[in-house]
Design a protein around this motif. Structure first.
Motif, PDB file in Angstrom:
ATOM      1  N   GLY A  98      -1.085   4.381  -0.745  1.00 33.73           N
ATOM      2  CA  GLY A  98      -2.014   3.328  -1.169  1.00 33.73           C
ATOM      3  C   GLY A  98      -2.276   3.393  -2.660  1.00 33.73           C
ATOM      4  O   GLY A  98      -3.429   3.308  -3.085  1.00 33.73           O
ATOM      5  N   TYR A  99      -1.198   3.548  -3.455  1.00 33.79           N
ATOM      6  CA  TYR A  99      -1.295   3.662  -4.919  1.00 33.79           C
ATOM      7  C   TYR A  99      -2.236   4.798  -5.331  1.00 33.79           C
ATOM      8  O   TYR A  99      -2.852   4.747  -6.395  1.00 33.79           O
ATOM      9  N   GLY A 100      -2.344   5.802  -4.459  1.00 32.18           N
ATOM     10  CA  GLY A 100      -3.173   6.959  -4.792  1.00 32.18           C
ATOM     11  C   GLY A 100      -4.550   6.910  -4.142  1.00 32.18           C
ATOM     12  O   GLY A 100      -5.265   7.901  -4.125  1.00 32.18           O
ATOM     13  N   ILE A 113       0.844  -1.205   0.000  1.00 33.05           N
ATOM     14  CA  ILE A 113       0.000   0.000   0.000  1.00 33.05           C
ATOM     15  C   ILE A 113       0.879   1.255   0.000  1.00 33.05           C
ATOM     16  O   ILE A 113       0.508   2.294   0.513  1.00 33.05           O
ATOM     17  N   LYS A 114       2.067   1.101  -0.608  1.00 33.08           N
ATOM     18  CA  LYS A 114       3.030   2.217  -0.646  1.00 33.08           C
ATOM     19  C   LYS A 114       2.470   3.395  -1.450  1.00 33.08           C
ATOM     20  O   LYS A 114       1.459   3.254  -2.159  1.00 33.08           O
ATOM     21  N   ASN A 115       3.188   4.522  -1.370  1.00 37.92           N
ATOM     22  CA  ASN A 115       2.852   5.701  -2.171  1.00 37.92           C
ATOM     23  C   ASN A 115       1.378   6.080  -2.046  1.00 37.92           C
ATOM     24  O   ASN A 115       0.636   6.149  -3.031  1.00 37.92           O
ATOM     25  N   VAL A 125      -0.375   2.436 -15.941  1.00 34.93           N
ATOM     26  CA  VAL A 125      -1.424   2.563 -14.922  1.00 34.93           C
ATOM     27  C   VAL A 125      -0.813   2.963 -13.576  1.00 34.93           C
ATOM     28  O   VAL A 125      -1.471   3.581 -12.756  1.00 34.93           O
ATOM     29  N   TYR A 126       0.448   2.599 -13.364  1.00 39.12           N
ATOM     30  CA  TYR A 126       1.121   2.973 -12.115  1.00 39.12           C
ATOM     31  C   TYR A 126       1.233   4.505 -12.036  1.00 39.12           C
ATOM     32  O   TYR A 126       1.045   5.098 -10.981  1.00 39.12           O
ATOM     33  N   ASP A 127       1.550   5.152 -13.190  1.00 38.11           N
ATOM     34  CA  ASP A 127       1.646   6.616 -13.203  1.00 38.11           C
ATOM     35  C   ASP A 127       0.280   7.235 -12.925  1.00 38.11           C
ATOM     36  O   ASP A 127       0.155   8.251 -12.262  1.00 38.11           O
ATOM     37  N   PRO A 145       1.329  -8.512  -3.587  1.00 39.50           N
ATOM     38  CA  PRO A 145       0.828  -7.676  -4.684  1.00 39.50           C
ATOM     39  C   PRO A 145       0.448  -6.267  -4.240  1.00 39.50           C
ATOM     40  O   PRO A 145       0.134  -6.031  -3.075  1.00 39.50           O
ATOM     41  N   GLY A 146       0.486  -5.356  -5.190  1.00 36.50           N
ATOM     42  CA  GLY A 146      -0.033  -4.012  -4.994  1.00 36.50           C
ATOM     43  C   GLY A 146      -1.187  -3.790  -5.978  1.00 36.50           C
ATOM     44  O   GLY A 146      -2.369  -3.946  -5.626  1.00 36.50           O
ATOM     45  N   MET A 147      -0.841  -3.508  -7.215  1.00 35.97           N
ATOM     46  CA  MET A 147      -1.831  -3.054  -8.204  1.00 35.97           C
ATOM     47  C   MET A 147      -3.062  -3.956  -8.309  1.00 35.97           C
ATOM     48  O   MET A 147      -4.181  -3.461  -8.472  1.00 35.97           O
ATOM     49  N   SER A 182       4.782 -10.186  -6.868  1.00 39.45           N
ATOM     50  CA  SER A 182       3.988  -8.970  -7.035  1.00 39.45           C
ATOM     51  C   SER A 182       2.812  -9.307  -7.958  1.00 39.45           C
ATOM     52  O   SER A 182       2.602 -10.472  -8.309  1.00 39.45           O
ATOM     53  N   SER A 183       2.058  -8.289  -8.388  1.00 40.84           N
ATOM     54  CA  SER A 183       0.894  -8.547  -9.245  1.00 40.84           C
ATOM     55  C   SER A 183       1.284  -9.320 -10.507  1.00 40.84           C
ATOM     56  O   SER A 183       0.577 -10.232 -10.933  1.00 40.84           O
ATOM     57  N   PHE A 184       2.412  -8.944 -11.098  1.00 42.51           N
ATOM     58  CA  PHE A 184       2.876  -9.599 -12.327  1.00 42.51           C
ATOM     59  C   PHE A 184       2.973 -11.107 -12.123  1.00 42.51           C
ATOM     60  O   PHE A 184       2.467 -11.899 -12.920  1.00 42.51           O
TER      61      PHE A 184
HETATM   62  C1  LIG Z   1       5.618  -2.068  -5.351  1.00 44.61           C
HETATM   63  C2  LIG Z   1       6.164  -3.380  -4.953  1.00 44.61           C
HETATM   64  C3  LIG Z   1       5.373  -4.544  -5.027  1.00 44.61           C
HETATM   65  C4  LIG Z   1       3.970  -4.568  -5.610  1.00 44.61           C
HETATM   66  O1  LIG Z   1       4.034  -4.418  -7.012  1.00 44.61           O
HETATM   67  P1  LIG Z   1       2.726  -4.481  -7.931  1.00 44.61           P
HETATM   68  O2  LIG Z   1       3.279  -4.548  -9.304  1.00 44.61           O
HETATM   69  O3  LIG Z   1       1.968  -3.222  -7.692  1.00 44.61           O
HETATM   70  O4  LIG Z   1       1.965  -5.675  -7.533  1.00 44.61           O
HETATM   71  C5  LIG Z   1       5.908  -5.725  -4.548  1.00 44.61           C
HETATM   72  N1  LIG Z   1       7.168  -5.753  -4.040  1.00 44.61           N
HETATM   73  C6  LIG Z   1       7.958  -4.674  -3.969  1.00 44.61           C
HETATM   74  C7  LIG Z   1       9.326  -4.794  -3.412  1.00 44.61           C
HETATM   75  C8  LIG Z   1       7.479  -3.446  -4.428  1.00 44.61           C
HETATM   76  O5  LIG Z   1       8.264  -2.367  -4.351  1.00 44.61           O
END
Ligand SMILES: *Cc1c(COP(=O)(O)O)cnc(C)c1O
Length: 399
Positions: free
Chosen positions: A71-73, A67-69, A383-385, A249-251, A232-234
């Motif tokens: 919470g992605y906005g 939920i960095k930055n 989409v991140y931007d 994951p984030g996105m 991560s999401s990828f």
């Molecule tokens: C931002 C980040 C993630 C999440 O990435 P998403 O592509 O948004 O899922 C996972 N791990 C690290 C270390 C990150 O910096």
């Protein structure tokens, strides 16, 4: 007539902090419900749905929600409050120390992992005292010993290993020595061991092999590594072999596909949990030969109706959205024209005045055609931007 000074004094009577905190701050509800200023809506229900979707995809492994930055906005506290009660969410990861502390200030109690740097001498003690776990990749064992002695408790941490991304993380060849040193200290509890993929499909398998070999050898040697995590999401879409003990994951949590190809892959049905909206500020008819925007970026050779929206690049809307982006007003999609200025966006309505001042204009939401991915694609932006650049001052409404 109201003088400029009187206007300024009236404006100053509304506390700025209350304005920024949005509709639930005392006394400003009415102001916000009719506000022309752009706002962000965050859907708690869709955040929960996306977590359920991810949880199913990863066989109910724990989710460390990134939920960095802000919470992605979406607003870091908004997101944490919605996700914290969910059993599938094991904890939160942020990059900036102030964000980790803000979560504790907001009474978030689940584990918080700081992915970003900190000063072992000046900041570690305060972090650990508030239950914020560091990621460690340099020989800071002695500083950890001191903090542990001081606080009379072991320091929980995650070790970050670089298997090829070349940014933070102990290089995998040097990782065994560092990890054994940490593991041997009474002051340390290794709660997790992590790596980050380059997201180059040709190289990710090699990274995972390096990580697997490292963690296997250490485990066989009796070292406790905590939860291993990499995805991560990828990787949620691409690499089930990298789900390991926890996913990160984030996105995907925000319901947005990080790659266009994932949208049609049928692997996870993600629903955007974030919308950007504003009210139409003005509607006008241009005559043949008229123009709109700085440098007359838009010209018409026939009469046409245009609407002006009070949202622009200062709010986080990419300037490039003027070449192909569309905005939804009253159910229809209208092209953005001219150029996007700091606080204005111009939309072409057509030969009839189909919209009115005060109508809600949706820059993006969860509907097909106006999803964040659609606007990002039209803007040739990531989409991140799009979400992370949403200005922190925009009101966030949890719906
Ligand atoms: C931002 C980040 C993630 C999440 O990435 P998403 O592509 O948004 O899922 C996972 N791990 C690290 C270390 C990150 O910096």
């Amino acid at each position: 007539m109201t003088t400029r000074r009187e206007l300024l004094q009236t404006a100053a009577a509304v506390p700025l902090a209350a304005l920024q905190r949005g509709p639930d701050a005392a006394g400003v509800t009415a102001l916000h419900d009719s506000s022309f200023d752009p706002w962000i809506e965050v859907s708690a229900e869709r955040l929960r749905q996306n977590i359920a979707t991810i949880s199913k995809r990863v066989g109910n492994r724990p989710i460390l929600a990134v939920i960095k930055n802000n919470g992605y906005g979406l607003g870091v506290e908004n997101v944490a409050r919605v996700l914290e009660p969910l059993e599938a969410v094991a904890g939160f990861a942020v990059v900036k120390l102030h964000e980790a502390m803000a979560l504790r200030d907001a009474r978030v109690v689940k584990p918080v992992l700081l992915l970003g740097p900190f000063d072992p001498a000046a900041e570690l003690r305060g972090m650990v005292a508030r239950g914020v776990m560091p990621i460690v990749y340099t020989p800071i064992g002695d500083a950890i010993d001191r903090v542990s002695k001081d606080l009379q408790r072991p320091v929980m941490l995650h070790v970050c290993v670089d298997t090829g991304i070349g940014r933070v993380g102990v290089p995998y060849r040097q990782a065994p020595a560092l990890i054994k040193d940490l593991a041997a200290r009474k002051s340390v509890v290794i709660a997790g061991t992590m790596m980050t993929f380059t997201e180059d499909p040709a190289f990710d398998p090699e990274q995972l092999r390096r990580f697997d070999t490292l963690t296997h050898d250490l485990t066989v040697g009796g070292v406790k590594l905590g939860r291993r995590h990499a995805a991560s999401s990828f990787a949620l879409f691409q690499r089930p072999d990298a789900f390991l003990d926890m996913v990160r994951p984030g996105m995907a949590i925000y319901g947005i596909y990080s790659e266009p190809a994932f949208r049609t892959a049928g692997i996870m049905d993600l629903r955007p949990a974030v919308s950007l909206k504003a009210r139409v500020a003005y509607v006008k008819r241009l005559e043949a030969g008229d123009s709109a925007g700085y440098e007359r970026a838009y010209r018409t050779d026939k009469p046409v109706w245009l609407a002006t929206l009070p949202v622009g690049h200062a709010d986080g809307l990419p300037r490039s959205a003027a070449s192909g982006g569309r905005v939804r007003i009253g159910g229809a999609l209208y092209p953005i024209v001219a150029s996007i200025s700091a606080s204005h966006t111009i939309v072409e309505i057509g030969d009839e005045p189909r919209v009115a001042i005060g109508d809600v204009a949706t820059v993006f939401n969860a509907e097909e055609g106006s999803r964040p991915e659609d606007l990002a694609a039209a803007s040739k932006a990531s989409v991140y931007d799009l979400t992370m650049h949403l200005h922190a001052d925009l009101p966030r409404r949890l719906v």
